[in-house]
Every structure is written in structure tokens, then in C-alpha cells.
Design a protein around this motif. Structure first.
Motif, PDB file in Angstrom:
ATOM      1  N   GLY A  67     -68.134  32.468   1.584  1.00  0.00           N
ATOM      2  CA  GLY A  67     -69.387  33.162   1.331  1.00  0.00           C
ATOM      3  C   GLY A  67     -69.193  34.585   0.834  1.00  0.00           C
ATOM      4  N   TRP A  68     -68.031  35.154   1.146  1.00  0.00           N
ATOM      5  CA  TRP A  68     -67.681  36.481   0.623  1.00  0.00           C
ATOM      6  C   TRP A  68     -66.789  36.268  -0.597  1.00  0.00           C
ATOM      7  CZ3 TRP A  68     -70.493  40.131   2.766  1.00  0.00           C
ATOM      8  CH2 TRP A  68     -70.921  39.983   4.093  1.00  0.00           C
ATOM      9  N   ASP A  69     -67.336  36.466  -1.770  1.00  0.00           N
ATOM     10  CA  ASP A  69     -66.635  36.202  -3.018  1.00  0.00           C
ATOM     11  C   ASP A  69     -65.292  36.939  -3.079  1.00  0.00           C
ATOM     12  OD1 ASP A  69     -66.112  36.919  -6.053  1.00  0.00           O
ATOM     13  OD2 ASP A  69     -67.427  35.166  -6.035  1.00  0.00           O
ATOM     14  N   LYS A  70     -64.266  36.259  -3.609  1.00  0.00           N
ATOM     15  CA  LYS A  70     -62.942  36.874  -3.716  1.00  0.00           C
ATOM     16  C   LYS A  70     -62.980  38.155  -4.542  1.00  0.00           C
ATOM     17  CE  LYS A  70     -60.836  33.175  -5.214  1.00  0.00           C
ATOM     18  NZ  LYS A  70     -59.760  32.273  -5.714  1.00  0.00           N
ATOM     19  N   GLY A  71     -63.782  38.149  -5.601  1.00  0.00           N
ATOM     20  CA  GLY A  71     -63.886  39.351  -6.417  1.00  0.00           C
ATOM     21  C   GLY A  71     -64.507  40.511  -5.659  1.00  0.00           C
ATOM     22  N   PHE A  72     -65.492  40.222  -4.846  1.00  0.00           N
ATOM     23  CA  PHE A  72     -66.122  41.243  -4.007  1.00  0.00           C
ATOM     24  C   PHE A  72     -65.099  41.833  -3.045  1.00  0.00           C
ATOM     25  CE2 PHE A  72     -68.454  42.419  -0.123  1.00  0.00           C
ATOM     26  CZ  PHE A  72     -69.495  43.190  -0.631  1.00  0.00           C
ATOM     27  N   CYS A  73     -64.314  40.964  -2.403  1.00  0.00           N
ATOM     28  CA  CYS A  73     -63.282  41.428  -1.467  1.00  0.00           C
ATOM     29  C   CYS A  73     -62.229  42.262  -2.187  1.00  0.00           C
ATOM     30  CB  CYS A  73     -62.617  40.231  -0.783  1.00  0.00           C
ATOM     31  SG  CYS A  73     -63.734  39.252   0.241  1.00  0.00           S
ATOM     32  N   ALA A  74     -61.827  41.817  -3.376  1.00  0.00           N
ATOM     33  CA  ALA A  74     -60.799  42.530  -4.122  1.00  0.00           C
ATOM     34  C   ALA A  74     -61.264  43.916  -4.543  1.00  0.00           C
ATOM     35  CB  ALA A  74     -60.385  41.716  -5.352  1.00  0.00           C
ATOM     36  N   ARG A  75     -62.518  44.035  -4.947  1.00  0.00           N
ATOM     37  CA  ARG A  75     -63.023  45.351  -5.336  1.00  0.00           C
ATOM     38  C   ARG A  75     -63.060  46.302  -4.143  1.00  0.00           C
ATOM     39  NH1 ARG A  75     -67.531  45.107 -10.135  1.00  0.00           N
ATOM     40  NH2 ARG A  75     -66.557  43.464 -11.376  1.00  0.00           N
ATOM     41  N   LEU A  76     -63.459  45.791  -2.976  1.00  0.00           N
ATOM     42  CA  LEU A  76     -63.415  46.636  -1.785  1.00  0.00           C
ATOM     43  C   LEU A  76     -61.982  47.054  -1.467  1.00  0.00           C
ATOM     44  CD1 LEU A  76     -65.909  44.991   0.755  1.00  0.00           C
ATOM     45  CD2 LEU A  76     -66.111  47.238  -0.331  1.00  0.00           C
ATOM     46  N   ALA A  77     -61.060  46.107  -1.551  1.00  0.00           N
ATOM     47  CA  ALA A  77     -59.664  46.401  -1.231  1.00  0.00           C
ATOM     48  C   ALA A  77     -59.075  47.427  -2.187  1.00  0.00           C
ATOM     49  CB  ALA A  77     -58.844  45.114  -1.261  1.00  0.00           C
ATOM     50  N   ALA A  78     -59.488  47.386  -3.436  1.00  0.00           N
ATOM     51  CA  ALA A  78     -58.989  48.358  -4.402  1.00  0.00           C
ATOM     52  C   ALA A  78     -59.499  49.758  -4.122  1.00  0.00           C
ATOM     53  CB  ALA A  78     -59.376  47.948  -5.823  1.00  0.00           C
ATOM     54  N   GLY A  79     -60.551  49.862  -3.331  1.00  0.00           N
ATOM     55  CA  GLY A  79     -61.035  51.165  -2.875  1.00  0.00           C
ATOM     56  C   GLY A  79     -60.294  51.643  -1.644  1.00  0.00           C
ATOM     57  N   ARG A  80     -59.079  51.110  -1.446  1.00  0.00           N
ATOM     58  CA  ARG A  80     -58.220  51.442  -0.313  1.00  0.00           C
ATOM     59  C   ARG A  80     -58.863  51.032   1.015  1.00  0.00           C
ATOM     60  NH1 ARG A  80     -56.929  56.736  -3.082  1.00  0.00           N
ATOM     61  NH2 ARG A  80     -55.238  56.192  -4.508  1.00  0.00           N
ATOM     62  N   ARG A  81     -59.241  49.766   1.053  1.00  0.00           N
ATOM     63  CA  ARG A  81     -59.724  49.145   2.279  1.00  0.00           C
ATOM     64  C   ARG A  81     -58.902  47.892   2.549  1.00  0.00           C
ATOM     65  NH1 ARG A  81     -61.758  53.279   1.566  1.00  0.00           N
ATOM     66  NH2 ARG A  81     -63.967  53.900   1.741  1.00  0.00           N
ATOM     67  N   HIS A  82     -58.660  47.618   3.806  1.00  0.00           N
ATOM     68  CA  HIS A  82     -57.999  46.392   4.238  1.00  0.00           C
ATOM     69  C   HIS A  82     -59.120  45.419   4.606  1.00  0.00           C
ATOM     70  CE1 HIS A  82     -55.835  44.087   7.632  1.00  0.00           C
ATOM     71  NE2 HIS A  82     -55.360  43.640   6.483  1.00  0.00           N
TER      72      HIS A  82
END
Length: 314
Positions: A67-82
């Protein structure tokens, strides 16, 4: 504007924070894996570096980590989030109970989230919950405030009493609940996918419904789910807890962001206003034309930047 095929990275100056596009391929991500948390097997996947602040994504009823799109997760992670997403019980590859007969209560789902943080070695997380997951997130913030750095509530409603009466679901959604679609043959992949697509259509906003994308994601969910019938039924059949967590919005101490679609048919926008008005210093960001759903790609620029700014604290 952030390109659709990019994720965001952050540069901080003395006075402002800005975000720059970086390729999605540069974002590290782990493979989904089974871990033992709270005494049960849960499937979890992480994005980004574990040395960065953790964002725990809690899905809604019947929703796996997909339900949490991989692209959404990746964009958050690129903002220096785990970023951590996981299959709740009876979804995806996590532990199962018989369809229609869950052997746990809401409190077990709450304990699972805490147990998962323990397994990952995370003392405090930025907790993001959608729909039922938003209720879990509110309970987590009240019952375990020391584990919640910030709270983000998406497409959800107050988990406790409010000063005013909140509006019911839309007429169309109430009619669908009163006369539900016949259940599919749960062993028939095509029939189940069609059933899931029509279910998602009920909760969409006014923007064009991307049937092809929903069909593709529904197929992915079907293929990686141990028991799709249990996944789509059991969270709706949970028994009441003997000692439920009492949530008073005024008791939520974590800094809170509310993300809510302006056309949510299940929880109309006044539910979000009640959250933002009841939780001290909470901020509401309305997502134009969005229904009862995770933020779709067309509003990621708004939702992800709001999340990154909100979680830019320890």
C-alpha cells in the motif's frame, strides 16, 4: 517541480532547507524479509540508511506493505530517512490466521509496531499511519510516547471522542457497504484482482482513476499474499480489546502532521480538521482531489516535502 522519475535529497543551509532530485537507483533498499516481532513473524522492508531517522509506515485495514508505493518510500529515503514498511498480520507474507476468524485484537497490532521497532533497534521513530493505521499511530503516540518522535496521520479519523459530530461516509460509499459486491472465488487470480480494483474505485477522489496501475498493484498484492481472503477480511473482523487504549487528542504530545484528501468519501475532510484542531499545534495539509488512499504520485511533491519538513527533527 520534482521529476516523476527522481527522488528528493536534502541540502541544509543556515536559514533554509531545500531538496534536490537524485536518481531512484541511488537509494539503497533491503529485500523484504521475515523477522520475529512481538512473538510473531512479520515481513518488513527498509529503504535508505539505518543511520538516518526512521520513518515507520503503518498501513490501513487489509493493506500490506504494498500500500506504500516503492517510489514514495524511495523519495522519502532520499531525503535522508530510514523508511520502514511492513505487512501487518494477515497481509502479505506475515503471520496468518483463518479467513474471517482473526486470533488477535487491535492491541496486538499496536504491540507488533512496537516490537518491530525493538527488532530494528529503533528507540524513536517518525510514525506515519493511514486509515486504520492512523488509529494505531494515535494509540502508539498515547500509549508509548517515548517511541514517537513525530506523528503523521493520513486519511484517518480521531481514535477518541471529539467535541463535534463528524460527518458520515458519502452516500455512494454507504450504499456500497449496504449492498456489497459478491465475494470472488478466492483461488481465481483474475477474479480477485477485479474485485480489488472495484473496491479501490469506491474510495477514489475526483481525479481520473488509474485502473491500469491499480490492477497492476493488486496483482502484485495477490501474488505475494499468503491468504488473500484473510487479508481482505480479518482486520474488519477484529474483536474488541478488553482494555483498549484511550485516546484523547489533547494528550498527543508528538508534533503532528495531518495529510488528508479533500474528497475522502470514508472520512470527509472535517475528520482531518478535528484531528488538527484537537491535537496541540497539529498542522493540516489538504491534498486536492485525493480520496481515501495513500498519497498518489500526482501529489507526492506536496506530501513528501511536507513529510520531510515535518520529520526534520530528532
Amino acid at each position: 517541480m520534482i521529476p516523476d522519475d527522481a527522488v528528493t535529497d536534502r541540502t541544509t543551509t543556515d536559514r533554509t532547507t531545500t531538496y534536490h532530485a537524485v536518481p531512484d537507483s541511488e537509494v539503497p533498499r533491503g529485500a523484504p524479509r521475515l523477522v520475529e516481532a512481538n512473538g510473531v513473524q512479520l515481513c518488513v522492508q527498509t529503504f535508505g540508511s539505518p543511520t538516518d531517522p526512521t520513518v515507520l509506515l503503518i498501513g490501513g485495514a487489509g493493506s500490506s506493505m504494498d500500500g506504500w508505493d516503492k517510489g514514495f518510500c524511495a523519495r522519502l529515503a532520499a531525503g535522508r530517512r530510514h523508511v520502514v514498511r511492513y505487512d501487518q498480520r494477515d497481509t502479505g507474507r506475515s503471520v496468518n490466521s483463518p479467513a474471517g476468524a482473526p486470533d488477535y485484537t487491535f492491541s496486538a497490532l499496536l504491540a507488533d509496531a512496537v516490537g518491530l521497532l525493538d527488532v530494528l533497534g529503533v528507540d524513536r521513530a517518525h510514525v506515519v499511519g493511514i486509515s486504520m493505521g492512523g488509529g494505531l499511530a494515535q494509540c502508539l503516540a498515547v500509549a508509548h510516547p517515548e517511541r514517537v518522535a513525530t506523528l503523521t496521520l493520513v486519511s484517518t479519523s480521531p481514535a477518541g471522542p471529539t467535541e463535534s459530530e463528524l460527518p458520515p461516509p458519502s452516500d455512494g460509499l454507504r450504499a456500497a457497504f449496504a449492498d456489497p459486491a459478491p465475494e470472488p472465488d478466492w483461488s481465481d487470480r483474475a477474479a480477485v484482482i477485479a474485485y480489488m480494483v472495484e473496491g479501490e474505485r469506491l474510495f477514489a477522489g475526483s481525479a481520473p482513476f488509474d485502473e491500469d496501475a491499480v490492477r497492476e498493484s493488486s496483482g502484485r498484492v495477490f501474488d505475494r499474499t499468503t491468504d488473500i481472503e484473510a487479508a481482505l477480511k480479518n482486520h474488519w473482523a477484529l474483536a474488541d480489546d478488553e482494555e483498549p487504549v484511550t485516546v484523547r487528542l489533547s494528550d498527543v504530545a508528538a508534533p503532528t502532521l495531518v495529510l488528508h484528501g479533500t474528497e475522502d468519501p470514508l472520512f470527509p475532510l472535517d475528520h482531518a480538521r478535528a484531528l488538527a484542531g484537537g491535537i496541540p499545534d497539529a498542522r493540516l495539509v489538504a491534498l486536492d482531489g485525493v480520496g481515501h488512499q495513500p498519497p498518489p504520485a500526482r501529489v507526492w511533491d506536496t506530501a513528501i516535502l511536507a513529510l520531510l519538513h515535518h520529520t526534520d527533527r530528532k
